[in-house]
Design an enzyme around this catalytic site. Structure first.
Site, PDB file in Angstrom:
ATOM      1  N   ASP A  75       0.819  -1.216   0.000  1.00 17.47           N
ATOM      2  CA  ASP A  75       0.000   0.000   0.000  1.00 17.47           C
ATOM      3  C   ASP A  75       0.856   1.271   0.000  1.00 17.47           C
ATOM      4  O   ASP A  75       2.076   1.212   0.168  1.00 17.47           O
ATOM      5  CB  ASP A  75      -0.957  -0.007   1.207  1.00 17.47           C
ATOM      6  N   ASP A 132      -7.710  -2.108  14.092  1.00 13.00           N
ATOM      7  CA  ASP A 132      -9.087  -2.316  13.626  1.00 13.00           C
ATOM      8  C   ASP A 132      -9.207  -3.570  12.750  1.00 13.00           C
ATOM      9  O   ASP A 132     -10.251  -3.834  12.176  1.00 13.00           O
ATOM     10  CB  ASP A 132      -9.571  -1.083  12.840  1.00 13.00           C
ATOM     11  N   HIS A 142      -7.321  -4.200  10.018  1.00 16.47           N
ATOM     12  CA  HIS A 142      -6.977  -4.027   8.598  1.00 16.47           C
ATOM     13  C   HIS A 142      -5.713  -4.817   8.230  1.00 16.47           C
ATOM     14  O   HIS A 142      -4.851  -5.068   9.078  1.00 16.47           O
ATOM     15  CB  HIS A 142      -6.864  -2.545   8.200  1.00 16.47           C
ATOM     16  N   GLU A 182      -9.500  -1.497   5.058  1.00 16.42           N
ATOM     17  CA  GLU A 182     -10.152  -1.134   6.309  1.00 16.42           C
ATOM     18  C   GLU A 182     -11.486  -1.885   6.448  1.00 16.42           C
ATOM     19  O   GLU A 182     -12.032  -2.379   5.446  1.00 16.42           O
ATOM     20  CB  GLU A 182     -10.405   0.383   6.331  1.00 16.42           C
TER      21      GLU A 182
HETATM   22  P1  PGA Z   1       2.285  -1.340  12.619  1.00 20.47           P
HETATM   23  O1  PGA Z   1       1.114  -1.254  11.559  1.00 20.47           O
HETATM   24  O2  PGA Z   1       3.199  -2.423  12.146  1.00 20.47           O
HETATM   25  O3  PGA Z   1       2.942  -0.002  12.579  1.00 20.47           O
HETATM   26  O4  PGA Z   1       1.639  -1.663  13.931  1.00 20.47           O
HETATM   27  C1  PGA Z   1       0.520  -2.436  11.137  1.00 20.47           C
HETATM   28  C2  PGA Z   1      -0.577  -2.119  10.174  1.00 20.47           C
HETATM   29  O5  PGA Z   1      -1.211  -1.063  10.290  1.00 20.47           O
HETATM   30  O6  PGA Z   1      -0.838  -2.944   9.284  1.00 20.47           O
END
Ligand code: PGA
Length: 243
Positions: free
Chosen positions: A67, A136, A138, A143
């Site tokens: 992404d 959440d 994702h 999302e």
């Molecule tokens: P993080 O993010 O590794 O910074 O916790 C994970 C994500 O949002 O997929």
């Protein structure tokens, strides 16, 4: 689904890097689906060490990242392109032409997403998809929603995602509100999926994702039906998982 319990972030990172290294050794021209964020940083450090020791070679590896924020150019320090250069690519011998990240500078979403799907199709299936998870649920920037979005698409980031990611920006107002993300179909078509989670903030969502109902309200829950899913959790992230 195979769940590996790691004792710490370091241990999770080493174990994760070993799985990716094994993939590269067994298939030198692997197509890796790579991820950004705090979770995989340690994995990339270990991969760089293994590269420096001569154990792995990125000469024939391709990387297709998950992404990118909409509106950030490659040279923006918070772009995921920049993250990948700093944390991995500029330290190993991967060829720049074998590195793909959605083009966040292209504000024409249809064009940017179609171009990315075209690249993915050219390579066929991703061999190993590395994933973190959002609080959440994702994966990538898929999302929670009413349906699983199949292909690369533009998303509006959830407040909880903006809150979690603001640590990288001067303030939460500076966090982009939109992103392009690879879709669920592409992730599910990967031959292997490696999901990593670290820290207490991920404990509840890991239980929901792996043992709750499969629903687009928790995008990571779809991984329950992936035929080759490996999960590595550190102690805190694994605290709510059944023994
Ligand atoms: P993080 O993010 O590794 O910074 O916790 C994970 C994500 O949002 O997929």
């Amino acid at each position: 689904m195979k769940i590996i319990r790691a004792s710490s972030y370091q241990d999770m990172s080493r174990k994760g890097a070993n799985i990716i290294a094994a993939q590269i050794i067994m298939k030198p021209n692997s197509v890796l689906g790579l991820a950004t964020g705090g979770t995989p940083e340690g994995v990339y450090k270990h991969l760089i060490d293994q590269y420096n020791q001569g154990d792995i070679d990125f000469e024939h590896v391709t990387s297709i990242n998950l992404d990118e924020y909409v509106g950030l150019n490659h040279d923006h320090e918070q772009s995921y392109w920049y993250f990948m250069q700093k944390h991995l690519f500029e330290h190993v011998n991967i060829h720049p032409e074998n590195v793909y990240v959605p083009d966040g500078s292209n504000l024409n979403a249809d064009q940017a997403c179609q171009a990315y799907d075209y690249i993915i199709q050219r390579y066929g299936r991703i061999d190993l998809q590395l994933l973190g998870i959002g609080v959440d649920g994702h994966i990538g920037f898929n999302e929670p929603g009413d349906t699983f979005e199949l292909n690369t698409h533009k998303v509006n980031l959830q407040e909880s995602t903006i809150e979690a990611n603001k640590r990288y920006f001067a303030s939460s107002e500076d966090v982009p509100r939109e992103a392009y993300t690879m879709g669920i179909k592409t992730i599910m078509q990967a031959r292997k999926v490696l999901l990593l989670a670290s820290g207490a903030s991920k404990a509840a969502i890991m239980r929901e994702a792996l043992f709750g109902p499969v629903t687009p309200r928790v995008p990571a829950s779809i991984l329950q039906i992936h035929p080759d899913l490996t999960v590595i959790v550190d102690q805190d992230a694994g605290a709510c998982l059944p023994e």
